[in-house]
Design a protein around this motif. Structure first.
Motif, PDB file in Angstrom:
ATOM      1  N   ASN A  11      -1.428  12.093  11.490  1.00 49.53           N
ATOM      2  CA  ASN A  11      -0.313  11.539  10.722  1.00 49.53           C
ATOM      3  C   ASN A  11      -0.811  10.276  10.026  1.00 49.53           C
ATOM      4  O   ASN A  11      -1.071   9.260  10.677  1.00 49.53           O
ATOM      5  N   ASP A  12      -0.965  10.366   8.719  1.00 49.83           N
ATOM      6  CA  ASP A  12      -1.490   9.239   7.933  1.00 49.83           C
ATOM      7  C   ASP A  12      -0.337   8.303   7.571  1.00 49.83           C
ATOM      8  O   ASP A  12       0.160   8.298   6.447  1.00 49.83           O
ATOM      9  N   VAL A  13       0.081   7.488   8.530  1.00 45.09           N
ATOM     10  CA  VAL A  13       1.208   6.576   8.316  1.00 45.09           C
ATOM     11  C   VAL A  13       0.832   5.538   7.252  1.00 45.09           C
ATOM     12  O   VAL A  13      -0.277   4.996   7.248  1.00 45.09           O
ATOM     13  N   THR A  14       1.775   5.276   6.349  1.00 47.87           N
ATOM     14  CA  THR A  14       1.480   4.445   5.178  1.00 47.87           C
ATOM     15  C   THR A  14       2.642   3.514   4.863  1.00 47.87           C
ATOM     16  O   THR A  14       3.792   3.953   4.782  1.00 47.87           O
ATOM     17  N   ALA A  15       2.339   2.234   4.657  1.00 56.92           N
ATOM     18  CA  ALA A  15       3.337   1.292   4.150  1.00 56.92           C
ATOM     19  C   ALA A  15       3.381   1.450   2.632  1.00 56.92           C
ATOM     20  O   ALA A  15       2.613   0.811   1.902  1.00 56.92           O
ATOM     21  N   ARG A  16       4.282   2.311   2.169  1.00 53.56           N
ATOM     22  CA  ARG A  16       4.256   2.737   0.763  1.00 53.56           C
ATOM     23  C   ARG A  16       4.543   1.587  -0.197  1.00 53.56           C
ATOM     24  O   ARG A  16       3.948   1.530  -1.298  1.00 53.56           O
ATOM     25  N   ASP A  17       5.430   0.691   0.172  1.00 48.99           N
ATOM     26  CA  ASP A  17       5.737  -0.411  -0.728  1.00 48.99           C
ATOM     27  C   ASP A  17       4.520  -1.316  -0.926  1.00 48.99           C
ATOM     28  O   ASP A  17       4.261  -1.795  -2.036  1.00 48.99           O
ATOM     29  N   LEU A  18       3.746  -1.514   0.135  1.00 50.41           N
ATOM     30  CA  LEU A  18       2.540  -2.332   0.012  1.00 50.41           C
ATOM     31  C   LEU A  18       1.471  -1.621  -0.799  1.00 50.41           C
ATOM     32  O   LEU A  18       0.727  -2.253  -1.560  1.00 50.41           O
ATOM     33  N   GLN A  19       1.401  -0.307  -0.667  1.00 52.45           N
ATOM     34  CA  GLN A  19       0.448   0.466  -1.467  1.00 52.45           C
ATOM     35  C   GLN A  19       0.775   0.324  -2.953  1.00 52.45           C
ATOM     36  O   GLN A  19      -0.126   0.134  -3.784  1.00 52.45           O
ATOM     37  N   ARG A  20       2.055   0.407  -3.288  1.00 54.51           N
ATOM     38  CA  ARG A  20       2.447   0.250  -4.696  1.00 54.51           C
ATOM     39  C   ARG A  20       2.148  -1.164  -5.190  1.00 54.51           C
ATOM     40  O   ARG A  20       1.654  -1.343  -6.313  1.00 54.51           O
ATOM     41  N   ASN A  21       2.421  -2.156  -4.359  1.00 55.09           N
ATOM     42  CA  ASN A  21       2.216  -3.544  -4.782  1.00 55.09           C
ATOM     43  C   ASN A  21       0.742  -3.878  -4.952  1.00 55.09           C
ATOM     44  O   ASN A  21       0.351  -4.584  -5.889  1.00 55.09           O
ATOM     45  N   ASP A  22      -0.086  -3.379  -4.018  1.00 56.39           N
ATOM     46  CA  ASP A  22      -1.503  -3.734  -4.016  1.00 56.39           C
ATOM     47  C   ASP A  22      -2.310  -2.965  -5.051  1.00 56.39           C
ATOM     48  O   ASP A  22      -3.417  -3.373  -5.405  1.00 56.39           O
ATOM     49  N   LYS A  23      -1.801  -1.829  -5.480  1.00 60.39           N
ATOM     50  CA  LYS A  23      -2.515  -0.944  -6.412  1.00 60.39           C
ATOM     51  C   LYS A  23      -3.784  -0.353  -5.789  1.00 60.39           C
ATOM     52  O   LYS A  23      -4.643   0.165  -6.480  1.00 60.39           O
ATOM     53  N   GLN A  24      -3.928  -0.467  -4.474  1.00 61.41           N
ATOM     54  CA  GLN A  24      -4.987   0.198  -3.722  1.00 61.41           C
ATOM     55  C   GLN A  24      -4.463   0.393  -2.303  1.00 61.41           C
ATOM     56  O   GLN A  24      -3.331   0.006  -2.012  1.00 61.41           O
TER      57      GLN A  24
END
Length: 250
Positions: free
Chosen positions: A137-150
């Protein structure tokens, strides 16, 4: 063969699962082992992550149906990133929701567990370097992914890599039903036949970049239906023929 790690009487042990009975082994999965006469019921132990990888190499956008869902072009080569070993947890362990995030997503994936050191491996010889397969299960903080652009921060929090419940060594990875339930409701449902790059092609590509060590995991990416989890949720990731990986969000 179904391989698992478990804790019993505060000792970590390795075993082989036959129906609901664990047969303890001497040795480890990677350098040879012997099956002992010690047996214990599965319900009497605490299952752990079946492998302790030095690294997790994860793949992005590797299902045709997921690419269509996102309206994205099919990649010409695998897109990869690293999740640190500190993210690993096992079955029934809690996924900790970071205070700095407002959207934490689930992503069910088939995990490839490497059996021996692999470097510059051709796809037609990849099978001999694979110990078996597990649920990831590749758990992901999606909002941080969008903000960081990586992806590094969003993918690397403690508990963001549930793995388990076991490693299945005798399975065809090319057409496995894969699904995920959130609080009992199906949110993801696909098959590994929809992968853009299959497991052997991924071993070839990644081992051409970096050595894969025994126990390392390749997370082969998620099918459509990715979405958020909340504190108090129960998430059940499943790959047919391997089992169900159940975790709780806290």
């Amino acid at each position: 063969m179904k391989l698992l790690r478990y804790s019993y009487n505060d000792k970590i042990q390795n075993g082989i699962l036959e129906k609901d009975i664990i047969k303890r082994i001497k040795g480890d999965f990677f350098s040879g082992f012997q099956i002992t006469e010690d047996e214990i019921n599965l319900n009497s132990v605490k299952l752990l992550s079946p492998t302790t990888p030095s690294k997790i190499v994860a793949v992005g956008l590797n299902y045709v149906d997921h690419a269509k869902e996102l309206k994205m072009e099919i990649p010409k080569n695998p897109i990869i990133f690293i999740k640190p070993a500190s993210t690993v947890i096992g079955p029934e362990d809690p996924i900790i929701y970071p205070e700095c995030s407002t959207q934490v997503d689930y992503e069910v994936e088939l995990g490839i567990v490497i059996g021996k050191r692999a470097k510059n491996i051709e796809k037609n010889e990849a099978e001999e370097y694979i110990l078996g397969y597990t649920v990831f299960n590749d758990v992901t903080a999606r909002d941080l992914q969008r903000n960081d652009k990586q992806w590094t921060r969003a993918k690397s929090f403690d508990t963001f890599a549930p793995i388990g419940p076991l490693i299945e060594t005798s399975i065809d990875p090319f057409d496995l039903p894969i699904s995920l339930k959130l609080n009992g409701n199906t949110r993801q449902n696909s098959s590994t036949k929809n992968m853009i790059f299959n497991c052997y092609e991924l071993v070839e590509f990644i081992s051409g970049i970096m050595p894969l060590e025994p126990g390392d995991v390749i997370a082969t990416v998620t099918p459509p239906g990715v979405g958020p989890m909340n504190r108090g949720d129960v998430v059940e990731a499943k790959v047919e023929g391997i089992g169900v990986l159940k975790n709780y969000v806290i």
